[in-house]
Design a protein around this motif. Structure first.
Motif, PDB file in Angstrom:
ATOM      1  N   ALA A  21       0.586  -1.295  -0.197  1.00 20.34           N
ATOM      2  CA  ALA A  21      -0.151  -0.152  -0.499  1.00 20.34           C
ATOM      3  C   ALA A  21       1.300   0.880   0.687  1.00 20.34           C
ATOM      4  O   ALA A  21       2.025   1.723   0.396  1.00 20.34           O
ATOM      5  CB  ALA A  21      -0.895   0.554   1.013  1.00 20.34           C
ATOM      6  N   PRO A  22       0.561   2.280  -0.514  1.00 21.26           N
ATOM      7  CA  PRO A  22       1.355   3.629  -1.069  1.00 21.26           C
ATOM      8  C   PRO A  22       1.481   4.145   0.180  1.00 21.26           C
ATOM      9  O   PRO A  22      -0.080   4.107   1.008  1.00 21.26           O
ATOM     10  CB  PRO A  22       1.174   4.505  -2.028  1.00 21.26           C
ATOM     11  N   ASP A  23       2.319   4.850   0.818  1.00 17.82           N
ATOM     12  CA  ASP A  23       2.442   5.280   2.113  1.00 17.82           C
ATOM     13  C   ASP A  23       2.401   6.932   1.826  1.00 17.82           C
ATOM     14  O   ASP A  23       3.692   7.471   1.483  1.00 17.82           O
ATOM     15  CB  ASP A  23       4.000   5.511   2.803  1.00 17.82           C
ATOM     16  N   HIS A  24       0.887   7.004   1.165  1.00 11.65           N
ATOM     17  CA  HIS A  24       0.962   8.664   1.075  1.00 11.65           C
ATOM     18  C   HIS A  24       0.578  10.062   2.243  1.00 11.65           C
ATOM     19  O   HIS A  24       1.548  10.818   2.027  1.00 11.65           O
ATOM     20  CB  HIS A  24      -0.546   8.688   0.413  1.00 11.65           C
ATOM     21  N   ALA A  25       0.691   9.461   3.463  1.00  8.62           N
ATOM     22  CA  ALA A  25       1.105  10.452   4.578  1.00  8.62           C
ATOM     23  C   ALA A  25       2.867  10.562   4.633  1.00  8.62           C
ATOM     24  O   ALA A  25       3.233  11.344   5.060  1.00  8.62           O
ATOM     25  CB  ALA A  25       0.799   9.566   5.544  1.00  8.62           C
ATOM     26  N   GLY A  26       3.214   9.484   4.505  1.00 10.68           N
ATOM     27  CA  GLY A  26       4.262   9.344   4.616  1.00 10.68           C
ATOM     28  C   GLY A  26       5.744  10.054   3.502  1.00 10.68           C
ATOM     29  O   GLY A  26       6.678  11.065   3.425  1.00 10.68           O
ATOM     30  N   ASP A  27       4.985  10.077   2.416  1.00 10.30           N
ATOM     31  CA  ASP A  27       5.169  10.900   1.202  1.00 10.30           C
ATOM     32  C   ASP A  27       4.541  12.142   1.349  1.00 10.30           C
ATOM     33  O   ASP A  27       6.655  13.167   1.029  1.00 10.30           O
ATOM     34  CB  ASP A  27       4.824  10.299  -0.536  1.00 10.30           C
ATOM     35  N   MET A  28       4.544  12.678   1.937  1.00 17.33           N
ATOM     36  CA  MET A  28       3.970  14.055   1.715  1.00 17.33           C
ATOM     37  C   MET A  28       4.302  14.569   2.796  1.00 17.33           C
ATOM     38  O   MET A  28       5.053  15.573   3.059  1.00 17.33           O
ATOM     39  CB  MET A  28       1.616  14.329   2.743  1.00 17.33           C
ATOM     40  N   ARG A  29       4.811  13.641   3.994  1.00 20.57           N
ATOM     41  CA  ARG A  29       5.601  15.265   5.212  1.00 20.57           C
ATOM     42  C   ARG A  29       6.820  14.807   4.700  1.00 20.57           C
ATOM     43  O   ARG A  29       7.570  15.797   4.802  1.00 20.57           O
ATOM     44  CB  ARG A  29       5.881  13.502   6.427  1.00 20.57           C
ATOM     45  N   ARG A  30       7.643  13.705   3.988  1.00 21.80           N
ATOM     46  CA  ARG A  30       9.134  14.013   3.468  1.00 21.80           C
ATOM     47  C   ARG A  30       9.264  15.116   2.638  1.00 21.80           C
ATOM     48  O   ARG A  30       9.943  15.754   2.613  1.00 21.80           O
ATOM     49  CB  ARG A  30       9.460  12.972   2.590  1.00 21.80           C
ATOM     50  N   LEU A  31       7.870  15.423   1.695  1.00 24.01           N
ATOM     51  CA  LEU A  31       7.568  16.577   0.800  1.00 24.01           C
ATOM     52  C   LEU A  31       8.144  17.730   1.052  1.00 24.01           C
ATOM     53  O   LEU A  31       8.618  18.817   0.802  1.00 24.01           O
ATOM     54  CB  LEU A  31       6.591  16.170  -0.036  1.00 24.01           C
ATOM     55  N   LEU A  32       7.262  17.572   2.921  1.00 21.48           N
ATOM     56  CA  LEU A  32       7.074  18.863   2.947  1.00 21.48           C
ATOM     57  C   LEU A  32       7.694  19.433   4.298  1.00 21.48           C
ATOM     58  O   LEU A  32       7.856  20.660   5.394  1.00 21.48           O
ATOM     59  CB  LEU A  32       5.614  19.680   3.539  1.00 21.48           C
ATOM     60  N   HIS A  33       8.977  18.552   3.991  1.00 20.12           N
ATOM     61  CA  HIS A  33       9.664  17.874   5.455  1.00 20.12           C
ATOM     62  C   HIS A  33       8.967  18.063   6.872  1.00 20.12           C
ATOM     63  O   HIS A  33       9.549  18.676   7.721  1.00 20.12           O
ATOM     64  CB  HIS A  33      10.805  19.317   5.512  1.00 20.12           C
ATOM     65  N   GLN A  34       8.288  18.066   6.746  1.00 20.35           N
ATOM     66  CA  GLN A  34       7.235  17.659   9.097  1.00 20.35           C
ATOM     67  C   GLN A  34       7.379  16.741   9.271  1.00 20.35           C
ATOM     68  O   GLN A  34       8.044  15.355   8.522  1.00 20.35           O
ATOM     69  CB  GLN A  34       6.000  17.647   8.245  1.00 20.35           C
ATOM     70  N   PRO A  35       7.920  16.703  10.741  1.00 21.71           N
ATOM     71  CA  PRO A  35       8.353  15.314  11.393  1.00 21.71           C
ATOM     72  C   PRO A  35       6.846  14.602  11.302  1.00 21.71           C
ATOM     73  O   PRO A  35       5.894  14.451  11.738  1.00 21.71           O
ATOM     74  CB  PRO A  35       9.304  16.048  12.871  1.00 21.71           C
ATOM     75  N   SER A  36       7.108  12.884  11.459  1.00 16.46           N
ATOM     76  CA  SER A  36       6.111  12.221  12.671  1.00 16.46           C
ATOM     77  C   SER A  36       6.196  12.545  13.312  1.00 16.46           C
ATOM     78  O   SER A  36       7.021  13.199  14.711  1.00 16.46           O
ATOM     79  CB  SER A  36       6.808  10.862  11.562  1.00 16.46           C
TER      80      SER A  36
END
Length: 266
Positions: A21-36
């Motif tokens: 399953a694609p990790d859309h949330a993780g991809d978006m965090r990486r794109l926006l440099h947002q920490p988990s």
């Protein structure tokens, strides 16, 4: 015969039935440099070896369902069981988990004879070890005893948001430490009352506060009483709460006290 690569070729062919399953949330965090959440918060549950403590841990983890986000952040940490030692002197000299100086050892022996025996000393050593772990992390360390139970409606992300706005480095996370708060998680709001005294069921510390606790705690009192008197903690209420959400994320699970199965030695 040629090896069967059917499975491998199917997985690598882009077949949507087998692709992860694609990790859309993780991809978006990486794109926006947002920490988990994991970047800013760790959860450590303090327990000891044995069937009864293991059952308490399992009960606690069962409430941390996948949608809460807590399970993946929680690491169970084995503390000190006084029952494994011949005496309090043996306990402090063996220095399991933490190294005590002579003044701390003397105070620990005095506390054991005056207050609650070796169980109180072992409990304090477990929390001291957790504080040392917390100094190694730049974010928040949530410390749970194994009878802490997650309250319905809370998620790890909500707790991380709450801690991000905390004014102090030690935050209490259960009603036992905040008996003055009203809990809106029931039809009729009521005032929480402590169960025979304050506990260290659930709290969070940052590295600065953890270092201060390590340098200040001297075994003059059991760790729960000392932290209430000297810890300078706060009770932070989530900005997400409403009348159906408990103000604090954890509660005491009931029964005998916490990870310290060695209470029976008190």
């Amino acid at each position: 015969p040629a090896p069967d690569h059917a499975g491998a070729s199917l997985l690598s062919s882009g077949d949507p039935r087998h692709a992860p399953a694609p990790d859309h949330a993780g991809d978006m965090r990486r794109l926006l440099h947002q920490p988990s959440v994991a970047d800013g918060m760790k959860v450590r549950m303090l327990s000891i070896e044995g069937a009864v403590p293991r059952s308490r841990v399992n009960q606690a983890l069962d409430l941390m369902t996948e949608d809460t986000g807590f399970r993946e952040l929680t690491q169970v940490f084995m503390g000190v069981n006084y029952g494994e030692f011949r005496s309090v002197r043996d306990l402090v000299d063996k220095e399991k988990l933490v190294t005590l100086n002579e003044r701390q050892k003397s105070k620990a022996l005095a506390m054991a004879s005056r207050d609650r025996g070796g169980g109180a000393v072992a409990c304090a050593m477990g929390h001291l070890a957790m504080w040392q772990k917390a100094t190694e992390f730049s974010g928040w360390t949530v410390i749970l005893e194994d009878d802490a139970r997650l309250q319905l409606g809370w998620t790890a992300a909500m707790l991380a948001d709450t801690l991000a706005t905390a004014a102090v480095g030690l935050v209490w996370l259960s009603p036992d430490e905040c008996p003055h708060l009203k809990d809106p998680g029931h039809r009729h709001a009521r005032t929480w009352k402590g169960h025979g005294g304050m506990r260290t069921v659930a709290y969070a510390v940052n590295a600065t506060a953890a270092d201060r606790l390590i340098k200040s705690y001297d075994f003059s009192q059991p760790v729960d009483l000392w932290m209430q008197a000297h810890g300078q903690g706060a009770c932070e209420v989530s900005a997400h709460h409403d009348r159906f959400l408990p103000l604090l994320p954890f509660r005491h699970g009931g029964g005998a006290d916490s990870e310290i199965e060695h209470n029976k030695h008190w």
